[in-house]
Design a protein around this motif. Sequence first.
Motif, PDB file in Angstrom:
ATOM      1  N   MET A 250       0.844  -1.210   0.000  1.00  0.00           N
ATOM      2  CA  MET A 250       0.000   0.000   0.000  1.00  0.00           C
ATOM      3  C   MET A 250       0.875   1.255   0.000  1.00  0.00           C
ATOM      4  N   ASP A 251       0.596   2.171  -0.889  1.00  0.00           N
ATOM      5  CA  ASP A 251       1.362   3.418  -0.936  1.00  0.00           C
ATOM      6  C   ASP A 251       0.407   4.594  -0.728  1.00  0.00           C
ATOM      7  N   LYS A 252       0.303   5.041   0.529  1.00  0.00           N
ATOM      8  CA  LYS A 252      -0.576   6.164   0.851  1.00  0.00           C
ATOM      9  C   LYS A 252       0.231   7.274   1.499  1.00  0.00           C
ATOM     10  N   LYS A 253      -0.019   8.523   1.094  1.00  0.00           N
ATOM     11  CA  LYS A 253       0.650   9.677   1.718  1.00  0.00           C
ATOM     12  C   LYS A 253      -0.419  10.520   2.415  1.00  0.00           C
ATOM     13  N   LYS A 254      -0.077  11.078   3.559  1.00  0.00           N
ATOM     14  CA  LYS A 254      -1.021  11.959   4.254  1.00  0.00           C
ATOM     15  C   LYS A 254      -0.941  13.352   3.640  1.00  0.00           C
ATOM     16  N   LEU A 255      -2.081  13.929   3.309  1.00  0.00           N
ATOM     17  CA  LEU A 255      -2.104  15.290   2.757  1.00  0.00           C
ATOM     18  C   LEU A 255      -2.618  16.306   3.772  1.00  0.00           C
ATOM     19  N   GLY A 256      -3.019  15.837   4.958  1.00  0.00           N
ATOM     20  CA  GLY A 256      -3.618  16.744   5.932  1.00  0.00           C
ATOM     21  C   GLY A 256      -5.065  16.979   5.550  1.00  0.00           C
ATOM     22  N   PRO A 257      -5.796  17.767   6.380  1.00  0.00           N
ATOM     23  CA  PRO A 257      -7.205  18.004   6.053  1.00  0.00           C
ATOM     24  C   PRO A 257      -7.324  18.859   4.795  1.00  0.00           C
ATOM     25  N   GLN A 258      -7.886  18.311   3.768  1.00  0.00           N
ATOM     26  CA  GLN A 258      -8.020  19.017   2.478  1.00  0.00           C
ATOM     27  C   GLN A 258      -9.497  19.103   2.119  1.00  0.00           C
ATOM     28  N   ILE A 259      -9.808  19.841   1.075  1.00  0.00           N
ATOM     29  CA  ILE A 259     -11.207  19.874   0.606  1.00  0.00           C
ATOM     30  C   ILE A 259     -11.310  19.169  -0.739  1.00  0.00           C
ATOM     31  N   LEU A 260     -10.686  17.997  -0.804  1.00  0.00           N
ATOM     32  CA  LEU A 260     -10.683  17.238  -2.052  1.00  0.00           C
ATOM     33  C   LEU A 260     -11.922  16.360  -2.140  1.00  0.00           C
ATOM     34  N   LEU A 261     -12.818  16.727  -3.015  1.00  0.00           N
ATOM     35  CA  LEU A 261     -14.006  15.919  -3.252  1.00  0.00           C
ATOM     36  C   LEU A 261     -14.392  16.133  -4.706  1.00  0.00           C
ATOM     37  N   TYR A 262     -14.410  15.065  -5.461  1.00  0.00           N
ATOM     38  CA  TYR A 262     -14.714  15.201  -6.898  1.00  0.00           C
ATOM     39  C   TYR A 262     -16.052  14.557  -7.215  1.00  0.00           C
ATOM     40  N   PRO A 263     -16.811  15.080  -8.151  1.00  0.00           N
ATOM     41  CA  PRO A 263     -16.643  16.402  -8.738  1.00  0.00           C
ATOM     42  C   PRO A 263     -17.416  17.441  -7.938  1.00  0.00           C
ATOM     43  N   MET A 264     -17.105  18.696  -8.171  1.00  0.00           N
ATOM     44  CA  MET A 264     -17.899  19.783  -7.600  1.00  0.00           C
ATOM     45  C   MET A 264     -18.624  20.445  -8.765  1.00  0.00           C
TER      46      MET A 264
END
Length: 189
Positions: free
Chosen positions: A1-15
């Motif tokens: 598994m290759d996961k990186k933490k990005l911190g709290p983001q507002i990533l939600l697709y699509p808008m």
Amino acid sequence: MDKKKLGPQILLYPMPAVLVGADVDKKPNFMTAAFCNIMAFNPPALSVGIQRIRYTTKGIETNGTFSVNIPSASLVKEVDRCGLYSGRNKDKSKIFNTFYGVLKTAPLIEECPLNIECRVKHTLDLGSHLLIVGEIVETHITGTCLTDGKADPEKIDPLIYIPTIRKYYRLGEFVADAFKVGKEKQTRG
Ligand SMILES: Cc1cc2nc3c(=O)[nH]c(=O)nc-3n(C[C@H](O)[C@H](O)[C@H](O)COP(=O)(O)O)c2cc1C
């Protein structure tokens, strides 16, 4: 598994990229909003996330009503303009032809294929934005965007916004039938 933490983001697709309308200082005003979604279908409700400082907020708070107008991709320049300039400094009332529905203070855009009239039901202060929940009281659609009496998303050709890269897109390809494809045989579960 290759996961990186990005911190709290507002990533939600699509808008979506919609135009929120309100009468402000006796004139129609429209602002672009990507923070908008349907929240319930009985009674039908949607929500918008709007910064208090927006000129549009003044109209929504004064009237207790607002509109959500769904633009086609062909209106992308007008949509972006409504997100670049505030009605506080620049009159946006003439960018579109406007009309009114059952709520007399929620201006609707003739050029947008879909128009939703809302009455404010709840407002929640989330910090940077107010979460405004509106009860949907009426929906208008341009006749040519109907197929067999139903709203046809391909004819509406809605705009989609991707915040991190600040780009507009349109609907992509069909993938599968919802509430159906999950019944097919799968490798796991
Ligand atoms: C693509 C795009 C999406 C935006 N989404 C939002 C949003 O969801 N909420 C918000 O408060 N402002 C959003 N904005 C910024 C407002 O549209 C912008 O500040 C606008 O000038 C406000 O207009 P007004 O002051 O006349 O209300 C967005 C702008 C763009 C270009």
